[in-house]
Enzyme design. Structure first.
Site, PDB file in Angstrom:
ATOM      1  N   ASP A 133     -10.052 -11.719   5.285  1.00 40.02           N
ATOM      2  CA  ASP A 133     -11.277 -12.121   4.594  1.00 40.02           C
ATOM      3  C   ASP A 133     -11.448 -13.645   4.619  1.00 40.02           C
ATOM      4  O   ASP A 133     -12.563 -14.150   4.771  1.00 40.02           O
ATOM      5  CB  ASP A 133     -11.287 -11.608   3.145  1.00 40.02           C
ATOM      6  N   ASP A 155      -4.900  -8.165   4.687  1.00 39.30           N
ATOM      7  CA  ASP A 155      -6.144  -7.907   3.963  1.00 39.30           C
ATOM      8  C   ASP A 155      -6.762  -9.222   3.486  1.00 39.30           C
ATOM      9  O   ASP A 155      -7.938  -9.499   3.723  1.00 39.30           O
ATOM     10  CB  ASP A 155      -5.836  -6.994   2.768  1.00 39.30           C
ATOM     11  N   TYR A 163       0.827  -1.209   0.000  1.00 41.50           N
ATOM     12  CA  TYR A 163       0.000   0.000   0.000  1.00 41.50           C
ATOM     13  C   TYR A 163       0.866   1.265   0.000  1.00 41.50           C
ATOM     14  O   TYR A 163       0.408   2.342   0.384  1.00 41.50           O
ATOM     15  CB  TYR A 163      -0.926   0.008   1.227  1.00 41.50           C
ATOM     16  N   ASP A 165       1.083 -18.563   2.384  1.00 37.91           N
ATOM     17  CA  ASP A 165       0.259 -19.572   1.730  1.00 37.91           C
ATOM     18  C   ASP A 165      -0.140 -20.653   2.743  1.00 37.91           C
ATOM     19  O   ASP A 165      -1.307 -21.058   2.822  1.00 37.91           O
ATOM     20  CB  ASP A 165       0.932 -20.155   0.477  1.00 37.91           C
TER      21      ASP A 165
HETATM   22  C1  IPM Z   1       8.144 -23.072  -2.618  1.00 38.87           C
HETATM   23  C2  IPM Z   1       7.603 -21.725  -3.056  1.00 38.87           C
HETATM   24  C3  IPM Z   1       8.706 -20.892  -3.641  1.00 38.87           C
HETATM   25  C4  IPM Z   1       6.401 -21.891  -4.017  1.00 38.87           C
HETATM   26  C5  IPM Z   1       5.877 -20.545  -4.451  1.00 38.87           C
HETATM   27  O1  IPM Z   1       5.841 -19.573  -3.668  1.00 38.87           O
HETATM   28  O2  IPM Z   1       5.458 -20.442  -5.604  1.00 38.87           O
HETATM   29  C6  IPM Z   1       5.257 -22.737  -3.471  1.00 38.87           C
HETATM   30  O3  IPM Z   1       4.629 -22.115  -2.394  1.00 38.87           O
HETATM   31  C7  IPM Z   1       4.242 -23.037  -4.562  1.00 38.87           C
HETATM   32  O4  IPM Z   1       3.067 -22.659  -4.426  1.00 38.87           O
HETATM   33  O5  IPM Z   1       4.611 -23.638  -5.570  1.00 38.87           O
HETATM   34  C1  IPM Z   2     -11.402  -0.982   0.647  1.00 34.45           C
HETATM   35  C2  IPM Z   2      -9.961  -1.458   0.621  1.00 34.45           C
HETATM   36  C3  IPM Z   2      -9.055  -0.358   0.186  1.00 34.45           C
HETATM   37  C4  IPM Z   2      -9.549  -2.063   1.984  1.00 34.45           C
HETATM   38  C5  IPM Z   2      -8.121  -2.559   1.961  1.00 34.45           C
HETATM   39  O1  IPM Z   2      -7.630  -3.083   0.957  1.00 34.45           O
HETATM   40  O2  IPM Z   2      -7.462  -2.420   2.997  1.00 34.45           O
HETATM   41  C6  IPM Z   2     -10.467  -3.193   2.491  1.00 34.45           C
HETATM   42  O3  IPM Z   2     -10.366  -4.325   1.697  1.00 34.45           O
HETATM   43  C7  IPM Z   2     -10.131  -3.543   3.926  1.00 34.45           C
HETATM   44  O4  IPM Z   2      -9.772  -4.692   4.223  1.00 34.45           O
HETATM   45  O5  IPM Z   2     -10.244  -2.663   4.798  1.00 34.45           O
END
Ligand code: IPM
Ligand code: IPM
Lengths: 325, 325
Positions: free
Chosen positions: A224, A220, A121, A196
């Site tokens: 969610d 963010d 951001y 991830d």
């Molecule tokens: C191991 C790592 C670098 C890789 C990535 O971030 O792409 C893995 O998380 C994937 O999703 O294949």
């Molecule tokens: C509306 C958007 C800019 C905001 C963000 O990305 O932070 C929202 O998704 C949040 O989580 O507050």
């Protein structure tokens, strides 16, 4: 959380869409809890943009700065590529660097502490026909202050998990190092997890989390995901905290599709109001509201987003009555 | 997917941790399906790094380039800050720009098409004591080629959802624009969604998705969330495709905690092998494997990660036998 003495001046930004409906719910509940607030209405957002061409002006920020904090509903994004999010402008303008997002559901109770001012951001961007870039900026100062906030929260709860992508992003090796150092200084149990893997574990094993600290955009996305895991965005409150000001808002957006139909879920806004009272030092009133909300949810008094058939007003009244008893 | 004639030369990278176990499972199933492959073992990864100080050398990439594709297990990250991921080096070195991740479970069937070469994985980084930055790079060429792949897949299935964060990242306005233009050119039904909303909807309403196209790191996070939603990483395969080469790998990592115990789930690797056969033009053999896997999962022949009590070998044998019948 700091106390501001007797006088509590709150900038009231209802915003667009369901914003006014859920904030009205929160105000009724604040009244039932006997909160003594001075409310300063400030019109910001899409409606204002349509009328005046500006979603927010410098004077608005000045007016807000005469208040202690903001109670914020939701704002619709105008369909304008030049548009800058009002919420982001407020976070930046009031230096609200810590976005605190608590999640609870039967058997679940964890908090995401999201850095709220830097990372993706940064606003450092270039847009050409052939290439567009955004600079992800992580500073030691920004990492330290969010780590301190997260550790303060974790020290009252138990355990910290630092979420990052340092196997790919060098910028996260800085964030990870500072969070680790801070957790050690606080003498807290902590671990760390790739973003991830955190997304995966939020779905598979959310009980493993207590306090998560992470960078802006990861926070963010993960919040969610977490909102889905606890049953819906309609339930989730948040506090945006700085060293001086604060802003309280439900995590959900303005939901124009259901606006004006009286069915928006007021719980996220009501809980945000409770977080505001706690910040003002009114812990007992905050607890009363949380208890009443928990009771209403457990009793199935719920808007359609949760599978119920109550209206915004019915949920609000049920919570307000429960407090008054 | 391109056919390469009779000869099918596959670089076999078993890797570390559970990598060798799950790849052995995939090889048994490939044999049962009557796949005629020339296998070229290539040792890469943590084990190799411990022995020689390099996880991969230039000669390895040259050897791999004499093959048509790679069948890849998993690689453990050495605890070395200077370490560069072998998987990322292969994706870059073979220009495997499209990471295709199909997800299925009873009632669910969708695909994440992840851009695999740019975005936050640009490698353009600066690390100081006080500040660290990573440049997110989105190019029109990179966006166009992934959009084309996603549209080709969606044209056989139904609908495309473009996932982005263009309300904050200018770099995503480029990605979004090009994906929209491409979907229009393909005359496909499409919509778009913010990445946080996509994380939420993957949990709340995954049925709404068909084909998702998104940028590199968003695809990384969302595909782990999706893996949780369909029941676990152990089930999930992937294909990394370029215009010339391809690499097939389970989504899960090397899981050192369970390595060598004979309980790793081979399904992700087996399904990745099926994707490889499809890429080689052997659609019927691929379908047979998929059918056998679906049968095994539905019959509850499962490793502990899925709540079952079968071993890697038992699951492998069950799938292989089902094919041979
Ligand atoms: C191991 C790592 C670098 C890789 C990535 O971030 O792409 C893995 O998380 C994937 O999703 O294949
Ligand atoms: C509306 C958007 C800019 C905001 C963000 O990305 O932070 C929202 O998704 C949040 O989580 O507050």
């Amino acid at each position: 959380m700091s106390s501001r003495g007797a006088e509590k001046r709150v900038a009231l930004v209802k915003g667009d869409g369901v914003g006014p409906e859920v904030i009205d719910g929160a105000l009724s509940v604040l009244e039932a809890a006997g909160a003594d607030l001075e409310l300063v209405p400030v019109e910001l957002g899409y409606g204002r943009w349509k009328r005046t061409g500006a979603a927010m002006a410098d004077e608005d920020l000045e007016l807000i700065k005469t208040c202690h904090c903001v109670l914020f509903g939701a704002i619709t994004t105008p369909p304008d590529p030049e548009y800058r999010s009002v919420l982001l402008a407020l976070r930046k303008g009031l230096d609200l660097y810590a976005n605190i997002r608590p999640f609870s559901a039967p058997g679940l109770d964890f908090v995401i502490v999201r850095e709220n001012t830097e990372g993706m951001y940064s606003g450092v961007e270039k847009l050409d026909e052939e290439e567009a870039t955004t600079l992800r900026v992580i500073t030691s100062r920004g990492s330290l202050r969010i780590a301190e906030r997260a550790c303060a929260i974790a020290s009252k709860r138990g355990r910290l998990t630092i979420v990052h992508k340092s196997n790919v992003l060098k910028s996260d090796t800085l964030f990870l190092r500072i969070c680790r150092e801070t957790a050690r200084r606080w003498d807290l149990p902590f671990d760390d997890m790739l973003v991830d893997a955190a997304g995966y574990n939020l779905v598979m094993n959310p009980k493993r989390f207590d306090v998560i600290v992470t960078t802006n955009l990861f926070g963010d996305i993960l919040s969610d995901v977490a909102a889905g895991v606890v049953g819906g965005l309609g339930l989730c409150p948040s506090a945006n905290l700085g060293d001086r000001y604060a802003l309280f808002e439900p995590i959900h957006g303005s939901a124009p599709d259901i606006a004006g139909r009286g069915i928006a879920n007021p719980i996220g806004a009501i809980r945000s109001a409770a977080m505001m009272l706690e910040w003002f030092g009114e812990a007992e009133k905050a607890r009363m509201i949380e208890e009443a909300v928990g009771w209403a949810v457990a009793s199935g008094i719920a808007t359609p987003d949760l599978g119920g058939c109550s209206s915004t007003e019915e949920v609000t009244e049920a919570v307000a009555k429960r407090i008054s008893v």
